[in-house]
Design an enzyme around this catalytic site. Structure first.
Site, short mmCIF file in Angstrom:
data_model
loop_
_atom_site.label_atom_id
_atom_site.label_comp_id
_atom_site.label_asym_id
_atom_site.label_seq_id
_atom_site.Cartn_x
_atom_site.Cartn_y
_atom_site.Cartn_z
N GLU A 34 30.57 -24.02 -46.05
CA GLU A 34 31.76 -24.71 -46.54
C GLU A 34 32.98 -24.36 -45.69
OE1 GLU A 34 32.87 -27.07 -48.84
OE2 GLU A 34 34.81 -26.50 -48.00
N HIS A 52 30.75 -41.42 -65.96
CA HIS A 52 30.63 -42.85 -66.22
C HIS A 52 29.15 -43.15 -66.49
CE1 HIS A 52 34.66 -43.24 -64.56
NE2 HIS A 52 34.28 -42.70 -63.42
N ARG A 315 38.86 -40.39 -52.35
CA ARG A 315 37.43 -40.69 -52.50
C ARG A 315 36.82 -40.86 -51.11
NH1 ARG A 315 40.66 -43.70 -55.77
NH2 ARG A 315 40.34 -43.69 -58.02
N SER A 343 33.57 -42.60 -55.82
CA SER A 343 33.31 -42.67 -57.26
C SER A 343 32.05 -43.50 -57.50
CB SER A 343 34.50 -43.33 -57.96
OG SER A 343 34.36 -43.18 -59.34
C1 LIG Z 1 41.33 -39.73 -57.81
C2 LIG Z 1 39.84 -39.64 -57.97
C3 LIG Z 1 39.27 -39.82 -59.22
C4 LIG Z 1 37.87 -39.76 -59.37
N1 LIG Z 1 37.35 -39.83 -60.63
C5 LIG Z 1 36.01 -39.70 -60.79
C6 LIG Z 1 35.45 -39.68 -62.09
O1 LIG Z 1 36.15 -39.70 -63.12
N2 LIG Z 1 34.08 -39.65 -62.20
C7 LIG Z 1 33.27 -39.62 -61.10
O2 LIG Z 1 32.06 -39.66 -61.26
N3 LIG Z 1 33.79 -39.57 -59.85
C8 LIG Z 1 35.13 -39.59 -59.68
N4 LIG Z 1 35.68 -39.51 -58.42
C9 LIG Z 1 34.78 -39.34 -57.28
C10 LIG Z 1 34.34 -37.88 -57.09
O3 LIG Z 1 35.44 -37.01 -57.13
C11 LIG Z 1 33.61 -37.76 -55.76
O4 LIG Z 1 32.61 -38.73 -55.70
C12 LIG Z 1 32.94 -36.39 -55.59
O5 LIG Z 1 33.84 -35.35 -55.89
C13 LIG Z 1 32.44 -36.25 -54.16
O6 LIG Z 1 31.90 -34.98 -54.04
P1 LIG Z 1 31.36 -34.46 -52.63
O7 LIG Z 1 30.80 -33.12 -52.89
O8 LIG Z 1 30.49 -35.48 -52.02
O9 LIG Z 1 32.67 -34.37 -51.72
P2 LIG Z 1 33.79 -33.24 -51.72
O10 LIG Z 1 34.07 -32.75 -53.06
O11 LIG Z 1 34.94 -33.78 -50.95
O12 LIG Z 1 33.12 -32.04 -50.95
C14 LIG Z 1 32.87 -32.07 -49.57
C15 LIG Z 1 33.04 -30.67 -49.05
O13 LIG Z 1 32.64 -30.65 -47.67
C16 LIG Z 1 33.48 -29.74 -47.00
N5 LIG Z 1 33.48 -30.06 -45.57
C17 LIG Z 1 33.96 -31.17 -44.97
N6 LIG Z 1 33.80 -31.09 -43.64
C18 LIG Z 1 33.19 -29.90 -43.39
C19 LIG Z 1 32.78 -29.23 -42.21
N7 LIG Z 1 32.96 -29.75 -40.99
N8 LIG Z 1 32.21 -28.00 -42.33
C20 LIG Z 1 32.00 -27.44 -43.55
N9 LIG Z 1 32.39 -28.04 -44.71
C21 LIG Z 1 32.98 -29.25 -44.63
C22 LIG Z 1 34.83 -29.97 -47.64
O14 LIG Z 1 35.70 -28.85 -47.43
C23 LIG Z 1 34.47 -30.17 -49.08
O15 LIG Z 1 34.52 -28.97 -49.83
C24 LIG Z 1 37.05 -39.55 -58.24
C25 LIG Z 1 37.64 -39.34 -57.00
C26 LIG Z 1 39.01 -39.36 -56.86
C27 LIG Z 1 39.63 -39.06 -55.53
#
Ligand SMILES: Cc1cc2nc3c(=O)[nH]c(=O)nc-3n(C[C@H](O)[C@H](O)[C@H](O)COP(=O)(O)OP(=O)(O)OC[C@H]3O[C@@H](n4cnc5c(N)ncnc54)[C@H](O)[C@@H]3O)c2cc1C
Length: 485
Positions: A34, A52, A315, A343
């Site tokens: 991370e 959802h 997102r 999302s």
């Molecule tokens: C305003 C908003 C409201 C939302 N509401 C909802 C909701 O109510 N319900 C729902 O289901 N979804 C919702 N979503 C969507 C949801 O938040 C995302 O789909 C989800 O959090 C994505 O998770 P992730 O782990 O894929 O990405 P992230 O949480 O962004 O995690 C990715 C991680 O990768 C790390 N990373 C990136 N590049 C590198 C690198 N080069 N080396 C090492 N680490 C790296 C980052 O630091 C980060 O910690 C919402 C999103 C937003 C923005």
């Protein structure tokens, strides 16, 4: 320093943590790499926390499949991992005939996506289900399976369980370059370069959220662009009764402004959707106003003066598609993508993890279940919610359980210490807040922040000036802290 693992997962957001938890049951060494100094520091810390149900993604899409399944899995995941999950059900409110036609369409989508027990209800039932829903609503799509969670609690719980089962968490380790070797089974195929050391692995999983395009590019795999679809959210103070999630009829790009209760009794208004510069987490007056007016349409008696916090997140959308990209890279075998998890990534996380397991099996990865895998994570003591007898027991065991540091959320010193000592533990003020809510209440840490800094400094054996608010570098203190023990 170079460490070697069978699998490296890039990204400790809810997607990477859920995948780590899913794969930890197999006889493989796994590392989660991370960039930031903690879990859930990207989109996973800045969202509405709604699970959802899955009636709005277009049938046949990957999103549609993992959303409905993810919602279903939340029951088991919350029990095994000890996080709070409220399956209250939800309503999409309609105000005219056009809305009603849209609700019917959503119901059909939901049926196609496998969402259970959807029905269209009229005004009497609407007010029975949620007395605070607008009296102007003439119809609603009632969906009993919708719920909500604290999204960072889910990510933290999943990774804690993975780590307890042998997964390594490498924080403050941004992947800056990836070397790809040949397909020889005996040797590591990928070498990830990070400022804190290299990671070699046989299989690589890209769960890097808004950084997913960069990881894919570094590995020489699919080229795509990420779009930062920003959303503002506001949090209102706690209410005597938790609101059921109320949705408007969705727009083509978003679910619109939703009002929902939270697992801790606050009300959240979520979320706007606007394409903005990558990394923009500012809140905008226009967006906040749109949230407040959208919310009043659904819940007219909502006291929007009770806002305690506004924040924003982005997102991770892949340009040119509205779908998730979950699968083995078509260009670089043994690289698995969990990209474009926009999302509903929170709602889908357990099913994305399950799908990743299936994708890897189909690609020939040998997954043998370990005999000693433990799916259970015991939830840490939450003093505020504990029954009186447990509170007394805790204080008896250690007087620090009686030293209240955060008055708004009733968080004692011992709970903060436990948050820091957990594996992986908090290393920042916000990391403490995400784990035990110190600073999350109506004063937003006005009273307790300096105490939390002092406790972190003591526990981490560093100077208060070295304790960050959030990620490394966000220092809070320049000189000595006055009046804190
Ligand atoms: C305003 C908003 C409201 C939302 N509401 C909802 C909701 O109510 N319900 C729902 O289901 N979804 C919702 N979503 C969507 C949801 O938040 C995302 O789909 C989800 O959090 C994505 O998770 P992730 O782990 O894929 O990405 P992230 O949480 O962004 O995690 C990715 C991680 O990768 C790390 N990373 C990136 N590049 C590198 C690198 N080069 N080396 C090492 N680490 C790296 C980052 O630091 C980060 O910690 C919402 C999103 C937003 C923005």
């Amino acid at each position: 320093m170079t460490e070697t693992f069978d699998i490296a997962i890039v990204g400790a957001g809810i997607t990477g943590c859920a995948i780590a938890r899913q794969l930890a049951r197999f006889d493989l060494s796994i590392c989660v790499v991370e960039a930031a100094n903690d879990i859930a520091m990207g989109a996973s810390k800045a969202n509405g926390g709604l699970v959802h149900a899955g009636y709005d993604p277009a049938p046949g899409t990957v999103k549609a499949q993992v959303n409905a399944r993810g919602c279903e899995l939340y029951g088991t995941w919350s029990q095994e991992l000890g996080f709070l999950f409220c399956r209250t059900g939800s309503m999409v409110l309609g105000f005219n005939d056009e809305d009603r036609a849209h609700l019917e369409q959503l119901r059909c989508n939901g049926l196609a996506n496998g969402v259970p027990e959807l029905s269209i209800v009229g005004p009497d039932r609407i007010h029975e289900l949620e007395p605070r829903a607008s009296a102007d609503a003439t119809c609603a799509l009632w969906c009993p399976s919708t719920g909500f969670v604290d999204p960072f609690e889910v990510a933290i719980a999943a990774l804690e369980n993975a780590v307890a089962n042998g997964v390594t968490f490498m924080r403050s380790a941004p992947v800056e370059a990836i070397e790809v070797a040949g397909l020889d089974d005996g040797v590591a195929r990928f070498t990830l370069a990070t400022p804190v050391g290299n990671v070699r692995c046989r299989y690589l999983i890209n769960a890097a959220g808004n950084g997913a395009a960069d990881i894919s590019h570094m590995a020489g795999a699919e080229e795509f662009q990420m779009v930062w679809r920003q959303g503002n959210i506001v949090v209102l103070d706690k209410e005597p009764r938790t609101l059921m999630p109320l949705y408007p009829v969705p727009t083509p790009v978003s679910k619109g402004v939703i009002v929902t209760g939270t697992v801790h009794g606050n009300t959240v208004i979520t979320a706007t959707a606007a394409v903005r510069e990558s990394g923009d987490t500012q809140t905008y007056a226009n967006d906040v106003n749109a949230l407040l007016s959208g919310a009043r349409k659904l819940v007219p008696d909502l006291d929007t003066r009770r806002v305690v916090r506004a924040f924003a997140g982005g997102r991770p959308v892949i340009q040119g598609t509205n779908d998730f990209f979950i699968g083995q890279s078509a260009v670089v075998p043994r690289l698995f993508q969990a990209a474009g998890i926009q999302s509903p990534g929170v709602a889908s996380a357990p099913a994305i993890a399950e799908r990743m397991e299936h994708v890897m099996r189909d690609a020939g990865v040998k997954l043998h279940e370990r005999a000693d895998w433990n799916p259970i994570r015991r939830a840490p003591d939450d003093f505020d919610r504990a029954p009186l007898a447990r509170k007394e027991e805790l204080i008896e065991s250690d007087p620090a359980w009686g030293q209240i540091v955060c008055r708004c959320e009733t968080v004692p010193e011992a709970e903060i210490v436990a948050a820091i000592r957990r594996q992986p533990g908090a290393v920042s003020v916000e990391g403490v807040k995400r784990r035990c809510r110190a600073g999350m209440g109506r004063c937003q840490s006005g009273f307790c922040q300096s105490r939390v800094v002092a406790i972190l400094a003591r526990e981490l054996d560093c100077d208060p000036s070295e304790v960050p608010l959030e990620d490394t570098g966000s220092w809070l203190v320049e000189g000595p802290l006055k009046g804190v023990r």
